[in-house]
Enzyme design. Structure first.
Site, PDB file in Angstrom:
ATOM      1  CD  GLN A  90      89.362  72.764  45.752  1.00  0.00           C
ATOM      2  OE1 GLN A  90      90.492  72.808  45.255  1.00  0.00           O
ATOM      3  NE2 GLN A  90      89.017  73.556  46.754  1.00  0.00           N
ATOM      4  CB  CYS A 149      83.061  74.360  53.945  1.00  0.00           C
ATOM      5  SG  CYS A 149      83.621  75.881  54.665  1.00  0.00           S
ATOM      6  CG  ASP A 156      81.647  72.698  43.693  1.00  0.00           C
ATOM      7  OD1 ASP A 156      82.497  73.482  43.200  1.00  0.00           O
ATOM      8  OD2 ASP A 156      81.511  72.525  44.916  1.00  0.00           O
ATOM      9  CG  HIS A 208      82.630  73.336  49.766  1.00  0.00           C
ATOM     10  ND1 HIS A 208      81.859  74.465  49.924  1.00  0.00           N
ATOM     11  CD2 HIS A 208      83.850  73.655  50.270  1.00  0.00           C
ATOM     12  CE1 HIS A 208      82.571  75.419  50.498  1.00  0.00           C
ATOM     13  NE2 HIS A 208      83.788  74.945  50.722  1.00  0.00           N
ATOM     14  CE  LYS A 234      87.644  77.347  46.433  1.00  0.00           C
ATOM     15  NZ  LYS A 234      88.212  77.282  47.768  1.00  0.00           N
TER      16      LYS A 234
END
Ligand code: PMP
Length: 458
Positions: free
Chosen positions: A213, A378, A210, A138, A236
């Site tokens: 998610q 993105c 990261d 991303h 999220k």
């Protein structure tokens, strides 16, 4: 690199998603919200866009309501409620640390979101330290490193091949940091974090995950994986109150460039010189997002209280229904990065061959009350490598998703191909919209825009 269907590896044995399937795993606010369709009727919103922003858990909303009467300034207030709010804020930090398996010497910095957290870390990489990142990321986990002249390694067709390429690169150049996705926001896939950590650590590099998610969808532990940092977002993680976090090793954070210059981040200030304090305060100048941190901590506690494996099982089952249903439709292609990746999270990107993803998404919203995302997510370099530079449609699953919602998407896609749209759609300002759209945007819910016209498509 091209689009690969998942039929070979992920097709479910059951073909009729309507017959059975799990309900929602946890109650979320707005699960019963009805939205207008262009034929004048309303339907319960089928929210398949949790990967972008997830609805609040009911537990989170209840906690926010509970603490709002106690809300006051934190850290420097002498008043009783300031003391209470400070205690709640700092306790939230520790809950967030525990949730991602922080080691004793790790700490959490409360940020706005993952983008904020990764930009903060970019200012803490020791001077001259090189960063290595794959082109699957991303933009939030690419652009902060691009600014540091990171090496961007192209992914290979398989997980095994990509790990070999990573090992080769780490053997040739000395890196300070490897930035890797915990789960792709395009396909839900990831490299096995343990392997990435082992390769990086063997070469003397740290690892930042990261977790935007990954963290809402899977249990994750810094201590167990050995990863050095993780970044994730409250919005999220079912806590859409504006907070996120960066959690990890203290030394870089104590030494790094203070993320924001201002009150609270200092030990002492003269007009010509500032003595900065250590982390976390070093990076949290200004009044922090107390309610956001408390909301995120509540989400962490609620997810952590789920029985072992429940989150994973819920997603696995719904993902199988979704992917199995999609690949069974002629002309639908599900996008994957790696042929041999295992257990992707509940994020599925697909294309309907020959049809603009923006039109498909607009149709699903206007004629079926379904919320999906379309575009390039993105992740422009990744989509270009996957051979879908014009974008795709993404459906994502969360704890509030049930089998019926997944089935509604499958019904919608089939209807699109069989009957086509009822309305006329056009591209306005780069966004597919219904011509003479009769749907009220705010009035249906007794709301009005405070100023100007609300944009239907940002
Ligand atoms: N990384 C990934 C994998 C994401 O999916 C996202 C959000 N789509 C981000 C980073 C950035 O998150 P945020 O917008 O909350 O900063």
């Amino acid at each position: 690199m091209s689009v690969i269907t998942e039929s070979a590896t992920c097709a479910p044995t059951r073909t009729d998603a309507r017959s059975t399937g799990p309900g929602a795993l946890l109650p979320v606010v707005g699960a019963a919200t009805r939205v207008p369709l262009i034929d004048g009727s309303t339907r319960t919103y089928a929210n398949l866009d949790s990967a972008a922003s997830a609805p609040a858990l009911e537990a989170v909303a209840a906690r926010v309501t509970e603490v709002l009467p106690l809300y006051a300034s934190v850290h420097r207030g002498a008043g009783y409620l300031s003391q209470v709010s400070t205690a709640l804020y700092e306790a939230s930090r520790h809950t967030i640390e525990r949730f991602v398996g922080a080691r004793e010497d790790d700490l959490a910095i409360i940020t706005r979101n993952t983008t904020d957290a990764l930009n903060l870390l970019a200012g803490c990489v020791p001077p001259g330290g090189k960063v290595l990142v794959l082109d699957v990321e991303h933009h939030a986990n690419l652009l902060p490193w691009q600014r540091l002249n990171a090496t961007v390694l192209p992914f290979e067709d398989t997980v095994a091949g990509t790990l070999e390429a990573l090992a080769r690169e780490l053997a040739t150049t000395s890196y300070a940091l490897v930035a890797t996705t915990g789960a792709s926001n395009v396909t839900g896939e990831a490299l096995p974090i343990d392997d990435v950590v082992r390769l990086a650590h063997d070469a003397g590099a740290r690892v930042v995950v990261d977790g935007a998610q990954l963290v809402p969808h899977r249990g994750f532990s810094l201590a167990e994986t050995g990863a050095d940092y993780v970044a994730f977002s409250g919005h999220k993680t079912y806590a859409p109150f504006g907070a996120g976090a960066l959690v990890g090793r203290r030394d870089w954070l104590d030494e790094g460039t203070p993320y924001l210059a201002g009150g609270g981040a200092v030990k002492h200030v003269r007009v010509d010189r500032t003595l900065w304090t250590t982390a976390p305060a070093r990076h949290e100048a200004g009044s922090p997002n107390v309610i956001g941190a408390i909301a995120l901590a509540e989400a962490c506690e609620t997810l952590a209280a789920l029985p072992d494996g429940a989150l994973e099982a819920h997603e696995r089952e719904l993902r199988l229904l979704l992917v199995g249903g999609l690949v069974a439709i002629d002309g639908v292609e599900v996008v994957r990065i790696w042929a041999d990746s295992v257990e992707p999270i509940g994020v599925v990107t697909f294309n309907v061959a020959g049809h603009d993803p923006g039109l498909v998404a607009a149709y699903l919203a206007a004629e079926h009350g379904i919320g999906v995302r379309d575009g390039k997510f993105c992740a422009h370099p990744l989509l270009a490598r996957l051979g879908v530079p014009a974008g795709a449609v993404r459906a994502s699953i969360g704890v509030g998703t049930d089998a019926e919602t997944v089935d509604r998407l499958l019904v919608g896609v089939r209807a699109y191909l069989a009957d086509g749209p009822t309305a006329t759609y056009e591209v306005v300002d780069g966004c597919w919209t219904v011509q003479n759209d009769p749907r009220p945007l705010l009035e249906l819910h007794g709301l009005s825009a405070l100023a100007g016209t609300a944009a239907a498509c940002a």
